[in-house]
Design a protein around this motif. Structure first.
Motif, PDB file in Angstrom:
ATOM      1  N   LEU A 189       0.814  -1.219   0.000  1.00 17.89           N
ATOM      2  CA  LEU A 189       0.000   0.000   0.000  1.00 17.89           C
ATOM      3  C   LEU A 189       0.846   1.267   0.000  1.00 17.89           C
ATOM      4  CD1 LEU A 189      -2.618  -1.138   2.663  1.00 17.89           C
ATOM      5  CD2 LEU A 189      -3.172  -0.592   0.281  1.00 17.89           C
ATOM      6  N   VAL A 191       2.388   2.565   2.625  1.00 19.89           N
ATOM      7  CA  VAL A 191       2.082   3.333   3.829  1.00 19.89           C
ATOM      8  C   VAL A 191       3.061   2.941   4.921  1.00 19.89           C
ATOM      9  CG1 VAL A 191      -0.369   3.499   3.243  1.00 19.89           C
ATOM     10  CG2 VAL A 191       0.417   1.604   4.697  1.00 19.89           C
ATOM     11  N   LYS A 239      -3.738   6.656  10.659  1.00 16.50           N
ATOM     12  CA  LYS A 239      -4.941   6.812   9.836  1.00 16.50           C
ATOM     13  C   LYS A 239      -5.920   5.673  10.140  1.00 16.50           C
ATOM     14  CE  LYS A 239      -7.273   8.633   6.266  1.00 16.50           C
ATOM     15  NZ  LYS A 239      -6.719   8.575   4.889  1.00 16.50           N
ATOM     16  N   TYR A 354      -5.463  -6.531   1.468  1.00 20.50           N
ATOM     17  CA  TYR A 354      -5.083  -5.382   0.651  1.00 20.50           C
ATOM     18  C   TYR A 354      -6.276  -4.540   0.192  1.00 20.50           C
ATOM     19  CZ  TYR A 354      -3.370  -2.709  -3.331  1.00 20.50           C
ATOM     20  OH  TYR A 354      -3.104  -1.700  -4.216  1.00 20.50           O
ATOM     21  N   TYR A 357      -7.931  -2.571   3.308  1.00 18.47           N
ATOM     22  CA  TYR A 357      -7.203  -1.390   3.785  1.00 18.47           C
ATOM     23  C   TYR A 357      -7.167  -0.290   2.719  1.00 18.47           C
ATOM     24  CZ  TYR A 357      -5.434  -4.096   7.769  1.00 18.47           C
ATOM     25  OH  TYR A 357      -5.324  -4.839   8.915  1.00 18.47           O
ATOM     26  N   ARG A 358      -7.036  -0.680   1.468  1.00 16.18           N
ATOM     27  CA  ARG A 358      -6.997   0.327   0.400  1.00 16.18           C
ATOM     28  C   ARG A 358      -8.279   1.136   0.372  1.00 16.18           C
ATOM     29  NH1 ARG A 358      -6.619  -1.894  -5.612  1.00 16.18           N
ATOM     30  NH2 ARG A 358      -8.663  -2.667  -4.909  1.00 16.18           N
ATOM     31  N   LYS A 359      -9.401   0.469   0.553  1.00 14.88           N
ATOM     32  CA  LYS A 359     -10.687   1.166   0.587  1.00 14.88           C
ATOM     33  C   LYS A 359     -10.764   2.094   1.787  1.00 14.88           C
ATOM     34  CE  LYS A 359     -15.684   0.342   0.603  1.00 14.88           C
ATOM     35  NZ  LYS A 359     -16.753  -0.704   0.618  1.00 14.88           N
ATOM     36  N   LEU A 361      -8.269   3.511   3.395  1.00 11.55           N
ATOM     37  CA  LEU A 361      -7.341   4.628   3.213  1.00 11.55           C
ATOM     38  C   LEU A 361      -7.891   5.679   2.255  1.00 11.55           C
ATOM     39  CD1 LEU A 361      -4.025   2.597   2.958  1.00 11.55           C
ATOM     40  CD2 LEU A 361      -4.578   4.236   4.766  1.00 11.55           C
ATOM     41  N   ASN A 362      -8.632   5.235   1.275  1.00  3.97           N
ATOM     42  CA  ASN A 362      -9.124   6.149   0.244  1.00  3.97           C
ATOM     43  C   ASN A 362     -10.498   6.723   0.533  1.00  3.97           C
ATOM     44  OD1 ASN A 362      -6.812   5.725  -1.266  1.00  3.97           O
ATOM     45  ND2 ASN A 362      -7.687   4.016  -2.405  1.00  3.97           N
ATOM     46  N   SER A 363     -11.207   6.147   1.502  1.00  3.30           N
ATOM     47  CA  SER A 363     -12.580   6.576   1.769  1.00  3.30           C
ATOM     48  C   SER A 363     -12.614   7.827   2.631  1.00  3.30           C
ATOM     49  CB  SER A 363     -13.366   5.461   2.457  1.00  3.30           C
ATOM     50  OG  SER A 363     -12.828   5.199   3.753  1.00  3.30           O
ATOM     51  N   ARG A 364     -13.622   8.636   2.400  1.00  6.85           N
ATOM     52  CA  ARG A 364     -13.872   9.771   3.259  1.00  6.85           C
ATOM     53  C   ARG A 364     -14.762   9.322   4.411  1.00  6.85           C
ATOM     54  NH1 ARG A 364     -14.969  14.673  -1.137  1.00  6.85           N
ATOM     55  NH2 ARG A 364     -12.917  14.522  -2.179  1.00  6.85           N
ATOM     56  N   THR A 366     -17.547   8.024   6.616  1.00  2.00           N
ATOM     57  CA  THR A 366     -18.611   7.125   6.210  1.00  2.00           C
ATOM     58  C   THR A 366     -20.002   7.645   6.566  1.00  2.00           C
ATOM     59  OG1 THR A 366     -18.281   5.909   8.280  1.00  2.00           O
ATOM     60  CG2 THR A 366     -17.146   5.097   6.315  1.00  2.00           C
TER      61      THR A 366
END
Length: 367
Positions: A189, A191, A239, A354, A357-359, A361-364, A366
């Motif tokens: 990722l 990170v 995060k 993967y 966590y990617r979702k 990290l990218n999500s604002r 909820t």
């Protein structure tokens, strides 16, 4: 002939002085570690938590690390990568006075990252200094941070029998924190990560005793109950805080110590309280609850149902914050030692995690 020898001797002395002048010392206090560590009273760096790591760059074919342990009868492990490529584990013996020499494949500039291969309860690895040509400390990349809280699975314990086959050596001889699922998915990722994990620990009891539990030791720098030194939670702002506890709470024990049946209500209550504490330290973090790939059958269902109960409670307590996320591992037949995942199994776990966590990290927010 005498004049020629004098010229050669003079040049040799000059070159010798030049090389010596380029050799620098990087002191422990100048390093920039990521993970639980401290600078002790002797100005040396103590590496404490699993996979705590630091980096440096230098020129030349080798660098020399001066490392030690607190007791001469102990041994421990670091592992390292050079120029982005993983190398191996290195054993440190407490009674050895010899420094560690890391060799490279060329005389140009190189980047080295040093990792603690073992967990906090194995004891600290003490770094005094590193010597090399034009050496300087480097910081971790600027990126989001994930904190991985868990047990032996999260530690990467009993995962690597490549040097000591299962059933030989000591428990930490098969530790490989670098290859555990957390560091592996973090590298993919791109990170940063820190590891807050202890073998055998649970949310309200251990695998064979009533305690200490993770909430009882999490504030202590080395995750030991009798430690006065507290961890500074202002040091990092994750995060995501990923928590994978429950395997040991559900354990039937060692068959020697009396053990009560798993109490789901106690598990949920203690877990909720622990998350509340984490939120008090990291107000903006996203909470991720992971199940266990080692728990199967009715226990697997019970653990997943308990995690959903925890999510529901926390979400209702913090309606203006991000919802708690849950991830349920696929069942796994482990290939490591003592029923633990192997380094190959950890790759599978990292691959499963993967997209989760990617979702995150990218999500604002909820809601």
């Amino acid at each position: 002939m005498k004049l020629k020898m004098l010229i050669i001797l003079t040049v040799s002395i000059f070159l010798g002085k030049k090389v010596h002048a380029n050799i620098d010392t990087l002191l422990a206090a100048q390093l920039k570690p990521l993970g639980r560590s401290l600078i002790n009273g002797s100005n040396k760096l103590e590496l404490i938590s699993s996979a705590v790591h630091f980096g440096y760059k230098f020129r030349g074919e080798s660098c020399t690390i001066y490392a030690s342990l607190k007791d001469e009868w102990e041994h421990n492990y670091i592992q390292y990568e050079i120029d982005g490529k993983y190398q191996k584990r290195i054993r440190i013996n407490g009674n050895s006075k010899a420094p560690i020499v890391i060799k490279t494949d060329g005389i140009g500039q190189h980047t080295v990252w040093i990792y603690k291969a073992t967990e906090a309860h194995t004891g600290p690895i003490i770094i005094d200094k590193i010597i090399a040509e034009k050496i300087s400390a480097i910081s971790a990349r600027k990126a989001p941070l994930i904190e991985f809280i868990g047990n032996s699975i999260t530690c990467g314990a009993a995962s690597d029998p490549s040097e000591y086959p299962c059933g030989t050596g000591e428990y930490h001889d098969q530790h490989n924190a670098y290859m555990a699922y957390g560091p592996r998915v973090s590298r993919r990722l791109a990170v940063n990560y820190i590891m807050s994990s202890v073998s055998g620990i649970g949310i309200y009891r251990t695998w064979n005793r009533e305690g200490p539990s993770m909430p009882e030791v999490y504030e202590n720098i080395d995750f030991k109950k009798d430690t006065d030194l507290k961890w500074d939670f202002k040091k990092y702002a994750p995060k995501i805080v990923s928590i994978a506890l429950g395997t040991n709470d559900l354990s039937t024990g060692d068959g020697k110590t009396p053990r009560k049946p798993f109490d789901a209500d106690t598990f949920v209550t203690r877990y909720v309280d622990f998350i509340k504490f984490i939120k008090s330290r990291y107000p903006l973090t996203k909470i991720a609850l992971l199940s266990s790939p080692m728990v199967k059958g009715a226990q697997r269902k019970l653990l997943e149902e308990s995690l959903l109960r925890i999510k529901k409670r926390i979400d209702s307590m913090y309606p203006a914050e991000d919802e708690v996320s849950t991830f349920f591992f696929q069942e796994m037949e482990p290939h490591g030692c003592g029923g633990h995942p192997s380094v190959e199994d950890h790759l599978i776990l990292a691959q499963q995690l993967y997209p989760f966590y990617r979702k995150l990290l990218n999500s604002r927010r909820t809601r």
